[in-house]
Design a protein around this motif. Sequence first.
Motif, PDB file in Angstrom:
ATOM      1  N   VAL A  51     -97.213-107.929 -72.334  1.00 11.81           N
ATOM      2  CA  VAL A  51     -96.484-108.163 -73.588  1.00 11.81           C
ATOM      3  C   VAL A  51     -95.459-109.273 -73.400  1.00 11.81           C
ATOM      4  N   VAL A  52     -94.700-109.188 -72.326  1.00 12.71           N
ATOM      5  CA  VAL A  52     -93.671-110.191 -72.057  1.00 12.71           C
ATOM      6  C   VAL A  52     -94.300-111.562 -71.821  1.00 12.71           C
ATOM      7  N   SER A  53     -95.377-111.620 -71.055  1.00 12.30           N
ATOM      8  CA  SER A  53     -96.063-112.904 -70.811  1.00 12.30           C
ATOM      9  C   SER A  53     -96.549-113.527 -72.106  1.00 12.30           C
ATOM     10  N   ASN A  54     -97.123-112.725 -72.981  1.00  8.20           N
ATOM     11  CA  ASN A  54     -97.616-113.240 -74.258  1.00  8.20           C
ATOM     12  C   ASN A  54     -96.467-113.726 -75.140  1.00  8.20           C
ATOM     13  N   LEU A  55     -95.373-113.014 -75.138  1.00  3.92           N
ATOM     14  CA  LEU A  55     -94.199-113.433 -75.907  1.00  3.92           C
ATOM     15  C   LEU A  55     -93.711-114.802 -75.414  1.00  3.92           C
ATOM     16  N   LEU A  56     -93.538-114.938 -74.106  1.00  6.19           N
ATOM     17  CA  LEU A  56     -93.022-116.184 -73.553  1.00  6.19           C
ATOM     18  C   LEU A  56     -93.970-117.356 -73.805  1.00  6.19           C
ATOM     19  N   ALA A  57     -95.261-117.120 -73.726  1.00  3.92           N
ATOM     20  CA  ALA A  57     -96.236-118.201 -73.894  1.00  3.92           C
ATOM     21  C   ALA A  57     -96.429-118.600 -75.347  1.00  3.92           C
ATOM     22  N   ASN A  58     -96.167-117.696 -76.276  1.00  6.55           N
ATOM     23  CA  ASN A  58     -96.601-117.939 -77.644  1.00  6.55           C
ATOM     24  C   ASN A  58     -95.521-117.989 -78.709  1.00  6.55           C
ATOM     25  N   TYR A  59     -94.286-117.570 -78.408  1.00  5.23           N
ATOM     26  CA  TYR A  59     -93.245-117.616 -79.425  1.00  5.23           C
ATOM     27  C   TYR A  59     -92.944-119.069 -79.788  1.00  5.23           C
ATOM     28  N   GLY A  60     -92.893-119.350 -81.081  1.00  5.54           N
ATOM     29  CA  GLY A  60     -92.599-120.701 -81.554  1.00  5.54           C
ATOM     30  C   GLY A  60     -93.812-121.601 -81.625  1.00  5.54           C
ATOM     31  N   SER A  61     -94.981-121.088 -81.281  1.00  7.12           N
ATOM     32  CA  SER A  61     -96.204-121.882 -81.250  1.00  7.12           C
ATOM     33  C   SER A  61     -97.098-121.532 -82.434  1.00  7.12           C
ATOM     34  N   VAL A 117     -89.620-120.974 -74.105  1.00  7.15           N
ATOM     35  CA  VAL A 117     -88.875-119.722 -74.059  1.00  7.15           C
ATOM     36  C   VAL A 117     -88.823-119.253 -72.611  1.00  7.15           C
ATOM     37  N   PHE A 118     -87.649-118.837 -72.182  1.00  8.43           N
ATOM     38  CA  PHE A 118     -87.476-118.393 -70.798  1.00  8.43           C
ATOM     39  C   PHE A 118     -86.722-117.067 -70.763  1.00  8.43           C
ATOM     40  N   PHE A 119     -87.231-116.118 -69.985  1.00 12.73           N
ATOM     41  CA  PHE A 119     -86.447-114.963 -69.579  1.00 12.73           C
ATOM     42  C   PHE A 119     -85.963-115.295 -68.174  1.00 12.73           C
ATOM     43  N   ASP A 120     -84.681-115.614 -68.057  1.00 13.51           N
ATOM     44  CA  ASP A 120     -84.140-116.122 -66.805  1.00 13.51           C
ATOM     45  C   ASP A 120     -83.963-115.037 -65.750  1.00 13.51           C
ATOM     46  N   SER A 121     -83.616-113.855 -66.200  1.00 15.61           N
ATOM     47  CA  SER A 121     -83.368-112.755 -65.264  1.00 15.61           C
ATOM     48  C   SER A 121     -83.249-111.468 -66.061  1.00 15.61           C
ATOM     49  N   PHE A 139     -84.200-105.415 -70.113  1.00  9.98           N
ATOM     50  CA  PHE A 139     -82.957-106.121 -70.447  1.00  9.98           C
ATOM     51  C   PHE A 139     -83.009-107.535 -69.857  1.00  9.98           C
ATOM     52  N   TYR A 140     -83.264-108.509 -70.712  1.00 13.57           N
ATOM     53  CA  TYR A 140     -83.451-109.880 -70.250  1.00 13.57           C
ATOM     54  C   TYR A 140     -82.316-110.802 -70.686  1.00 13.57           C
ATOM     55  N   ALA A 141     -81.906-111.682 -69.768  1.00 10.16           N
ATOM     56  CA  ALA A 141     -81.094-112.845 -70.129  1.00 10.16           C
ATOM     57  C   ALA A 141     -82.087-113.953 -70.472  1.00 10.16           C
ATOM     58  N   SER A 158     -79.274-119.103 -76.506  1.00 11.30           N
ATOM     59  CA  SER A 158     -79.117-118.319 -75.288  1.00 11.30           C
ATOM     60  C   SER A 158     -78.512-116.964 -75.612  1.00 11.30           C
ATOM     61  N   GLY A 159     -78.866-115.967 -74.818  1.00  7.53           N
ATOM     62  CA  GLY A 159     -78.306-114.642 -75.025  1.00  7.53           C
ATOM     63  C   GLY A 159     -79.020-113.609 -74.183  1.00  7.53           C
ATOM     64  N   ARG A 160     -79.023-112.389 -74.687  1.00  8.15           N
ATOM     65  CA  ARG A 160     -79.665-111.276 -74.008  1.00  8.15           C
ATOM     66  C   ARG A 160     -80.557-110.541 -74.993  1.00  8.15           C
ATOM     67  N   ALA A 161     -81.697-110.115 -74.506  1.00  7.87           N
ATOM     68  CA  ALA A 161     -82.652-109.380 -75.339  1.00  7.87           C
ATOM     69  C   ALA A 161     -82.960-108.042 -74.686  1.00  7.87           C
ATOM     70  N   ASP A 162     -82.726-106.972 -75.428  1.00  9.74           N
ATOM     71  CA  ASP A 162     -83.110-105.636 -74.975  1.00  9.74           C
ATOM     72  C   ASP A 162     -84.402-105.286 -75.710  1.00  9.74           C
ATOM     73  N   LEU A 163     -85.501-105.247 -74.976  1.00  6.38           N
ATOM     74  CA  LEU A 163     -86.816-104.996 -75.579  1.00  6.38           C
ATOM     75  C   LEU A 163     -87.265-103.579 -75.276  1.00  6.38           C
ATOM     76  N   THR A 164     -87.605-102.841 -76.310  1.00  3.51           N
ATOM     77  CA  THR A 164     -88.207-101.522 -76.137  1.00  3.51           C
ATOM     78  C   THR A 164     -89.700-101.679 -76.375  1.00  3.51           C
ATOM     79  N   ILE A 165     -90.474-101.404 -75.335  1.00  6.30           N
ATOM     80  CA  ILE A 165     -91.922-101.614 -75.365  1.00  6.30           C
ATOM     81  C   ILE A 165     -92.585-100.253 -75.211  1.00  6.30           C
TER      82      ILE A 165
END
Length: 199
Positions: A51-61, A117-121, A139-141, A158-165
């Motif tokens: 889910v996270v990989s797909n979000l990072l690869a495809n958001y904004g596209s 899109v980057f989840f830095d940590s 919990f991603y920065a 920039s910010g933080r995202a709390d994702l419930t999957i």
Amino acid sequence: MKSSAAMKVAFLTLVLIAPQMLSCGLFKPRDVRPGGGAGVPCPAPNSPDDVVSNLLANYGSSVGLDCYTSMLDDAFTFHPDAADSLAAPDTVYVNWTRAVESSVASLLAGNATFHQVFFDSTYASTVTVPGPPRTEVRFYAYHLIIHASQAAPDTLFSGRADLTIVQGSNTQWHIVNWQDRRDASGARTWGYLRKLYRF
């Protein structure tokens, strides 16, 4: 007579080598460009990592829009940072459902000329709930680079995202809740960016 024979030989030569010329790599598909493009991968969301990989690869596209929106659960909700909510008109963030998120993502993708899109940590440990349904809260920065006229002059968010999957009955995972938070950078958040595309 000689020119006629030479023309026939040239024509036959061209007929024989044309298929080889066309298959020599002149028309190879382009490599996937950063942030999306033809051939963006969208593996089945068989794990929260998918889910996270797909979000990072495809958001904004634009070409990855269907993949991104398919990562959203039917019960999806988005919650902005409290300060973003207070600074916005009363109704902007109200009832932010899957349909709203899909519409906003579509409008942003249609307006963006560049996106990464980057989840830095992670800024906190993942919370795992065995269920049912099986659930992970991550919990991603993050930071995004978006070039879009609607968002200008800002390009960095920039910010933080709390994702419930959550894992559905079909064993696939989807994002059911997204809590956005400001960070200490002073940059606009992902929630602020989203707000610009809710019409």
